[in-house]
Design an enzyme around this catalytic site. Structure first.
Site, PDB file in Angstrom:
ATOM      1  CB  SER A   1      -9.374  -2.102   3.670  1.00 28.21           C
ATOM      2  OG  SER A   1      -9.983  -3.373   3.220  1.00 28.21           O
TER       3      SER A   1
ATOM      4  CD  GLU B   1      -5.563  -0.506   2.470  1.00 35.76           C
ATOM      5  OE1 GLU B   1      -5.957  -0.494   1.570  1.00 35.76           O
ATOM      6  OE2 GLU B   1      -5.434  -1.512   3.479  1.00 35.76           O
TER       7      GLU B   1
ATOM      8  NE  ARG C   1      -3.735  -2.191  -0.088  1.00 39.59           N
ATOM      9  CZ  ARG C   1      -3.691  -3.403  -0.791  1.00 39.59           C
ATOM     10  NH1 ARG C   1      -2.402  -3.433  -1.633  1.00 39.59           N
ATOM     11  NH2 ARG C   1      -4.351  -4.370  -0.765  1.00 39.59           N
TER      12      ARG C   1
END
Length: 307
Positions: A226, A301, A177
């Site tokens: 998420s 995230e 990420r």
């Protein structure tokens, strides 16, 4: 920005500036206070001048994309948020092979549909992610065991000094990420190496991924996907963040209008009337309880912006 900086910014940027624009209109969470200035960039030469000026004046700035991996605080954002439009929303194909150039402002849905029409395969796993190419590349978006960096050959950036630079895949560093590199540089466009295929076969793959998302994700409510990264390391034994949150007994927990989804515990959804502070409070609760129950520190995230 003071009035002199605003005047200079307006002169450089030209049209497309809106001051004190409410960010809840531009984020998938539908929360957040106003940004000091919102600007639509439409060509790279103007973007280069503006980025150089903002950097020299130490005026904070960021690229908005579709606001789909973002939580803006209730008091809003100082500085400038930039929407990439015009030439940054174009897709071009190399006539001799399966190389595709996509501007950072291209919506992922548009890119995937374009690839389907062209019979180009490789990005189907991104179907259903409500972001832009630039945001997906910056976050090294991934799903179903794949990451976007696997298909990247080249990226064009605008640096903080207002220069345009090209970097090949071998020069780029990706991790979970994240695309590593100079703080403040802006992704202008990205080249992907895809695989020739039949439009029908590409369409079927897209359909399969979308079906899985509908079955496993709470798409009924506004969200940012998420919220926490899946932890790594031997200690967690490949246990995802959602499973850890579920084990902590937090599914369905509410604060104000925000709720930890009953369908996927790593999603915090806006059930109606939520504030950014409601979501932040739930995030704090999740981190505290998962740390207490499992001894694991979850990292966000989603990006959190604001004051």
């Amino acid at each position: 920005m003071d009035r002199h900086q605003k005047a200079a910014f307006e002169k450089l940027a030209g049209a497309g500036i809106r001051f004190h624009y409410p960010m809840h209109r531009l984020t998938t969470y539908q929360v957040g206070g106003p940004v000091e200035a919102l600007w639509e960039a439409r060509d790279i030469e103007t973007l280069k001048k503006v980025i150089r000026y903002l950097s020299l004046e130490r005026i904070p700035y960021g690229i908005l994309g579709r606001g789909s991996n973002l939580l803006v605080k209730d008091n809003g954002i100082d500085g400038v948020m930039i929407l990439l439009k015009g030439s940054f929303a174009e897709i071009k194909k190399d006539a001799e092979n399966a190389l595709v150039w996509a501007g950072a402002g291209v919506h992922l849905t548009d890119l995937i549909n374009w690839c389907r029409q062209q019979g180009l395969s490789g990005l189907e796993f991104l179907a259903g992610i409500p972001g832009t190419v630039g945001g997906a590349v910056a976050m090294n978006a991934g799903a179903f065991g794949h990451e976007i960096n696997e298909k990247i050959t080249t990226i064009h950036f605008v640096t903080t000094k207002g220069a345009q630079v090209e970097m090949k895949r071998s020069e780029l560093k990706f991790s979970y990420r994240r695309l590593h590199g100079e703080t403040g540089r802006v992704i202008a466009n990205t080249c992907f190496c895809l695989n020739p295929g039949r439009p029908q076969a590409v369409s079927e793959k897209i359909g399969e991924f979308l079906k899985t998302r509908r079955e496993t994700q709470p798409l009924k409510y506004p969200s940012a996907g998420s919220v926490f990264k899946n932890p790594t390391g031997a200690k967690v034994s490949n246990t995802g963040a959602g499973r850890l949150i579920e084990k902590a007994g937090l599914k369905g927990k509410r604060i104000g209008g925000a709720m930890i989804s009953e369908k996927h515990a790593n999603w915090i959804v806006n059930t109606g009337g939520a504030t950014a502070n409601d979501i932040l409070s739930l995030m704090h609760l999740v981190r505290t309880e998962v740390k207490r129950v499992a001894g694991i520190s979850l990292e966000p995230e989603i990006k959190i912006l604001g004051k």
